[in-house]
Design a protein around this motif. Structure first.
Motif, PDB file in Angstrom:
ATOM      1  N   PRO A  12      -3.820  59.426 -12.560  1.00  0.00           N
ATOM      2  CA  PRO A  12      -3.011  58.754 -11.523  1.00  0.00           C
ATOM      3  C   PRO A  12      -3.847  58.028 -10.473  1.00  0.00           C
ATOM      4  O   PRO A  12      -3.292  57.472  -9.535  1.00  0.00           O
ATOM      5  CB  PRO A  12      -2.229  59.909 -10.877  1.00  0.00           C
ATOM      6  N   GLY A  13      -5.169  58.060 -10.594  1.00  0.00           N
ATOM      7  CA  GLY A  13      -6.020  57.388  -9.616  1.00  0.00           C
ATOM      8  C   GLY A  13      -6.223  58.163  -8.339  1.00  0.00           C
ATOM      9  O   GLY A  13      -6.474  57.574  -7.274  1.00  0.00           O
ATOM     10  N   LYS A  14      -6.146  59.516  -8.401  1.00  0.00           N
ATOM     11  CA  LYS A  14      -6.280  60.335  -7.203  1.00  0.00           C
ATOM     12  C   LYS A  14      -7.687  60.888  -7.006  1.00  0.00           C
ATOM     13  O   LYS A  14      -7.922  61.640  -6.068  1.00  0.00           O
ATOM     14  CB  LYS A  14      -5.291  61.510  -7.252  1.00  0.00           C
ATOM     15  N   LEU A  15      -8.619  60.514  -7.881  1.00  0.00           N
ATOM     16  CA  LEU A  15      -9.971  61.020  -7.724  1.00  0.00           C
ATOM     17  C   LEU A  15     -10.599  60.608  -6.393  1.00  0.00           C
ATOM     18  O   LEU A  15     -11.232  61.436  -5.732  1.00  0.00           O
ATOM     19  CB  LEU A  15     -10.847  60.550  -8.891  1.00  0.00           C
ATOM     20  N   PRO A  16     -10.434  59.348  -5.951  1.00  0.00           N
ATOM     21  CA  PRO A  16     -10.963  59.009  -4.623  1.00  0.00           C
ATOM     22  C   PRO A  16     -10.367  59.858  -3.505  1.00  0.00           C
ATOM     23  O   PRO A  16     -11.074  60.223  -2.561  1.00  0.00           O
ATOM     24  CB  PRO A  16     -10.584  57.529  -4.464  1.00  0.00           C
ATOM     25  N   LEU A  17      -9.083  60.186  -3.621  1.00  0.00           N
ATOM     26  CA  LEU A  17      -8.457  61.026  -2.600  1.00  0.00           C
ATOM     27  C   LEU A  17      -9.052  62.422  -2.613  1.00  0.00           C
ATOM     28  O   LEU A  17      -9.279  63.020  -1.547  1.00  0.00           O
ATOM     29  CB  LEU A  17      -6.945  61.087  -2.834  1.00  0.00           C
ATOM     30  N   LEU A  18      -9.307  62.958  -3.798  1.00  0.00           N
ATOM     31  CA  LEU A  18      -9.932  64.276  -3.902  1.00  0.00           C
ATOM     32  C   LEU A  18     -11.326  64.262  -3.284  1.00  0.00           C
ATOM     33  O   LEU A  18     -11.697  65.175  -2.535  1.00  0.00           O
ATOM     34  CB  LEU A  18     -10.017  64.691  -5.374  1.00  0.00           C
ATOM     35  N   LEU A  19     -12.090  63.220  -3.565  1.00  0.00           N
ATOM     36  CA  LEU A  19     -13.440  63.106  -3.002  1.00  0.00           C
ATOM     37  C   LEU A  19     -13.388  62.932  -1.485  1.00  0.00           C
ATOM     38  O   LEU A  19     -14.218  63.491  -0.760  1.00  0.00           O
ATOM     39  CB  LEU A  19     -14.174  61.931  -3.645  1.00  0.00           C
ATOM     40  N   ALA A  20     -12.405  62.166  -1.011  1.00  0.00           N
ATOM     41  CA  ALA A  20     -12.269  61.971   0.432  1.00  0.00           C
ATOM     42  C   ALA A  20     -11.930  63.292   1.124  1.00  0.00           C
ATOM     43  O   ALA A  20     -12.491  63.615   2.180  1.00  0.00           O
ATOM     44  CB  ALA A  20     -11.196  60.925   0.729  1.00  0.00           C
ATOM     45  N   LEU A  21     -11.024  64.070   0.523  1.00  0.00           N
ATOM     46  CA  LEU A  21     -10.662  65.361   1.105  1.00  0.00           C
ATOM     47  C   LEU A  21     -11.838  66.319   1.103  1.00  0.00           C
ATOM     48  O   LEU A  21     -12.107  67.004   2.101  1.00  0.00           O
ATOM     49  CB  LEU A  21      -9.489  65.971   0.340  1.00  0.00           C
ATOM     50  N   ALA A  22     -12.557  66.370  -0.016  1.00  0.00           N
ATOM     51  CA  ALA A  22     -13.712  67.274  -0.107  1.00  0.00           C
ATOM     52  C   ALA A  22     -14.789  66.900   0.907  1.00  0.00           C
ATOM     53  O   ALA A  22     -15.342  67.769   1.598  1.00  0.00           O
ATOM     54  CB  ALA A  22     -14.280  67.243  -1.529  1.00  0.00           C
ATOM     55  N   SER A  23     -15.090  65.609   1.019  1.00  0.00           N
ATOM     56  CA  SER A  23     -16.108  65.175   1.978  1.00  0.00           C
ATOM     57  C   SER A  23     -15.632  65.371   3.414  1.00  0.00           C
ATOM     58  O   SER A  23     -16.427  65.687   4.304  1.00  0.00           O
ATOM     59  CB  SER A  23     -16.471  63.709   1.740  1.00  0.00           C
ATOM     60  N   PHE A  24     -14.342  65.228   3.650  1.00  0.00           N
ATOM     61  CA  PHE A  24     -13.771  65.444   4.980  1.00  0.00           C
ATOM     62  C   PHE A  24     -13.945  66.896   5.419  1.00  0.00           C
ATOM     63  O   PHE A  24     -14.455  67.177   6.518  1.00  0.00           O
ATOM     64  CB  PHE A  24     -12.288  65.066   4.962  1.00  0.00           C
ATOM     65  N   VAL A 124      -4.414  70.781   9.908  1.00  0.00           N
ATOM     66  CA  VAL A 124      -3.165  70.142   9.505  1.00  0.00           C
ATOM     67  C   VAL A 124      -3.443  68.951   8.593  1.00  0.00           C
ATOM     68  O   VAL A 124      -2.764  68.751   7.578  1.00  0.00           O
ATOM     69  CB  VAL A 124      -2.368  69.706  10.750  1.00  0.00           C
ATOM     70  N   THR A 125      -4.444  68.149   8.929  1.00  0.00           N
ATOM     71  CA  THR A 125      -4.784  66.987   8.106  1.00  0.00           C
ATOM     72  C   THR A 125      -5.189  67.407   6.702  1.00  0.00           C
ATOM     73  O   THR A 125      -4.735  66.834   5.705  1.00  0.00           O
ATOM     74  CB  THR A 125      -5.927  66.181   8.755  1.00  0.00           C
ATOM     75  N   ALA A 126      -6.053  68.403   6.594  1.00  0.00           N
ATOM     76  CA  ALA A 126      -6.484  68.876   5.280  1.00  0.00           C
ATOM     77  C   ALA A 126      -5.308  69.416   4.481  1.00  0.00           C
ATOM     78  O   ALA A 126      -5.207  69.180   3.269  1.00  0.00           O
ATOM     79  CB  ALA A 126      -7.557  69.955   5.445  1.00  0.00           C
ATOM     80  N   ALA A 127      -4.386  70.107   5.150  1.00  0.00           N
ATOM     81  CA  ALA A 127      -3.221  70.654   4.449  1.00  0.00           C
ATOM     82  C   ALA A 127      -2.309  69.549   3.929  1.00  0.00           C
ATOM     83  O   ALA A 127      -1.830  69.598   2.790  1.00  0.00           O
ATOM     84  CB  ALA A 127      -2.443  71.583   5.379  1.00  0.00           C
ATOM     85  N   LEU A 128      -2.066  68.526   4.740  1.00  0.00           N
ATOM     86  CA  LEU A 128      -1.181  67.442   4.323  1.00  0.00           C
ATOM     87  C   LEU A 128      -1.808  66.615   3.201  1.00  0.00           C
ATOM     88  O   LEU A 128      -1.114  66.217   2.260  1.00  0.00           O
ATOM     89  CB  LEU A 128      -0.852  66.552   5.528  1.00  0.00           C
ATOM     90  N   VAL A 129      -3.097  66.332   3.297  1.00  0.00           N
ATOM     91  CA  VAL A 129      -3.767  65.597   2.220  1.00  0.00           C
ATOM     92  C   VAL A 129      -3.761  66.430   0.943  1.00  0.00           C
ATOM     93  O   VAL A 129      -3.584  65.897  -0.157  1.00  0.00           O
ATOM     94  CB  VAL A 129      -5.208  65.230   2.625  1.00  0.00           C
ATOM     95  N   GLY A 130      -3.939  67.731   1.083  1.00  0.00           N
ATOM     96  CA  GLY A 130      -3.868  68.603  -0.089  1.00  0.00           C
ATOM     97  C   GLY A 130      -2.501  68.561  -0.740  1.00  0.00           C
ATOM     98  O   GLY A 130      -2.385  68.640  -1.974  1.00  0.00           O
ATOM     99  N   LEU A 131      -1.453  68.421   0.048  1.00  0.00           N
ATOM    100  CA  LEU A 131      -0.101  68.315  -0.506  1.00  0.00           C
ATOM    101  C   LEU A 131       0.044  67.035  -1.313  1.00  0.00           C
ATOM    102  O   LEU A 131       0.608  67.043  -2.412  1.00  0.00           O
ATOM    103  CB  LEU A 131       0.926  68.332   0.633  1.00  0.00           C
TER     104      LEU A 131
END
Length: 255
Positions: A12-24, A124-131
Motif C-alpha cells: 500500500p506504499g506505507k513503508l515511508p510512513l513506517l520509517l518516519a514513525l520509527a525515526s520519529f 499522542v502523535t506516535a499513537a495516531l500515526v501508529g493507527l
C-alpha cells in the motif's frame, strides 16, 4: 511476518510512513537521553551555542522537516527517495515536538510543569500515526478475500463509532480519553457517558442551570485529579525527566 509486512505496509506504499514513525520515536528517545545527560553534567554532550545564543534543537528540527516534507512531496510513495525523505522528516518531527511546549509558550519551559506538554504531544502523535499505519484500512491492498474485507470493514466501523464517542468526550473536556479513544475501544465511550469536566463546553452549556450536576462535576474532577495526577506525573517523568522546582529554575542555566 514478511508476508503481512509486504501486503499491509510495502504494497500500500506505507513503508515511508513506517520509517518516519520509527525515526520519529527513536529521535525523541535519543534526544531525551542526551538532554538528560547534559542536565546531569554527564557524558561528552553540551548545549549548542552560536555567539552566545543557545540554539535549541527545534531549529535543526524545523530545517529537517522542511527538507523531508518538500522532498516527500516531490517523490512518489515508493523508492529510496521517498524512504529517505520520510526518515529525514521523522527526525525533524521528533526534534520539533520534543520542544513543543517551548513553541506553545514562546519560552524556555523545557524543565517546567508546562514542559510536560511536549511528552504528551509526542505520545499522542506516535499513537495516531501508529493507527494510520496499522493496515486495517483496505485501501491500497490488492486481492483481499471476502473475509479480509469483512474483518477490515468491521475495524473501520469500530474506529468510526469510537471517533464519534471521542468527539463527545472531547466536548466534555476529557482530551486524553478522546484522543486515545479513537485507538483503544471503549475508552472514548467511558469518557462520553461520564460527567463533563468543569469548564468544558458541555458543562458550560448543559450544567448552567443544574447546580447539582455542576457540584458533582467539580467533586469528580477533584477526586480524579487527586488519584491520577501522581501516577501520570511519574510516567511523564520516566519518559521526559522530572521538571525543575522553582529554586532550580532561579539558578543560572544548566541545560
Amino acid at each position: 511476518m514478511g508476508h503481512w509486512l509486504y501486503r499491509n505496509i510495502v504494497e500500500p506504499g506505507k513503508l515511508p510512513l513506517l520509517l518516519a514513525l520509527a525515526s520519529f520515536v527513536l529521535t525523541f528517545v535519543i534526544t531525551r537521553v542526551i538532554v538528560r545527560m547534559i542536565r546531569a553534567g554527564k557524558g561528552p554532550f553540551g548545549n549548542v551555542k552560536a555567539g552566545g545564543l543557545h540554539i535549541h534543537h527545534v531549529v535543526p528540527g524545523v530545517v529537517l522537516i522542511v527538507i523531508g516534507g518538500f522532498g516527500a512531496v516531490a517523490s512518489s510513495r515508493y523508492g529510496f527517495g521517498a524512504c529517505l525523505c520520510a526518515v529525514v522528516f521523522g527526525i525533524g518531527a521528533g526534534l520539533v515536538l520534543d520542544e513543543f511546549a517551548l513553541i506553545l509558550h514562546l519560552d524556555d519551559v523545557y524543565w517546567t510543569e508546562e514542559g510536560r506538554q511536549s511528552v504528551e504531544v509526542v505520545v499522542v502523535t506516535a499513537a495516531l500515526v501508529g493507527l494510520v499505519l496499522s493496515g486495517f484500512a483496505p485501501f491500497g491492498v490488492n486481492d483481499l478475500s471476502d473475509q479480509e474485507l469483512q474483518d477490515r470493514g468491521g475495524v473501520i466501523l469500530t474506529v468510526v463509532v469510537n471517533f464519534l464517542f471521542a468527539l463527545l468526550a472531547l466536548s466534555k473536556g476529557k482530551v486524553r480519553m478522546a484522543v486515545f479513544g479513537v485507538i483503544v475501544p471503549f475508552v472514548a465511550l467511558i469518557g462520553a457517558i461520564r460527567l463533563a469536566r468543569p469548564g468544558s463546553p458541555w458543562s458550560r452549556r448543559l450544567y448552567r442551570r443544574r447546580p447539582r450536576a455542576r457540584a458533582r462535576s467539580w467533586l469528580r474532577a477533584y477526586r480524579h485529579d487527586r488519584r491520577w495526577s501522581g501516577p501520570r506525573r511519574k510516567f511523564q517523568d520516566w519518559i521526559g525527566g522530572k521538571p525543575d522546582d522553582e529554586l532550580a529554575r532561579s539558578l543560572p542555566e544548566h541545560r
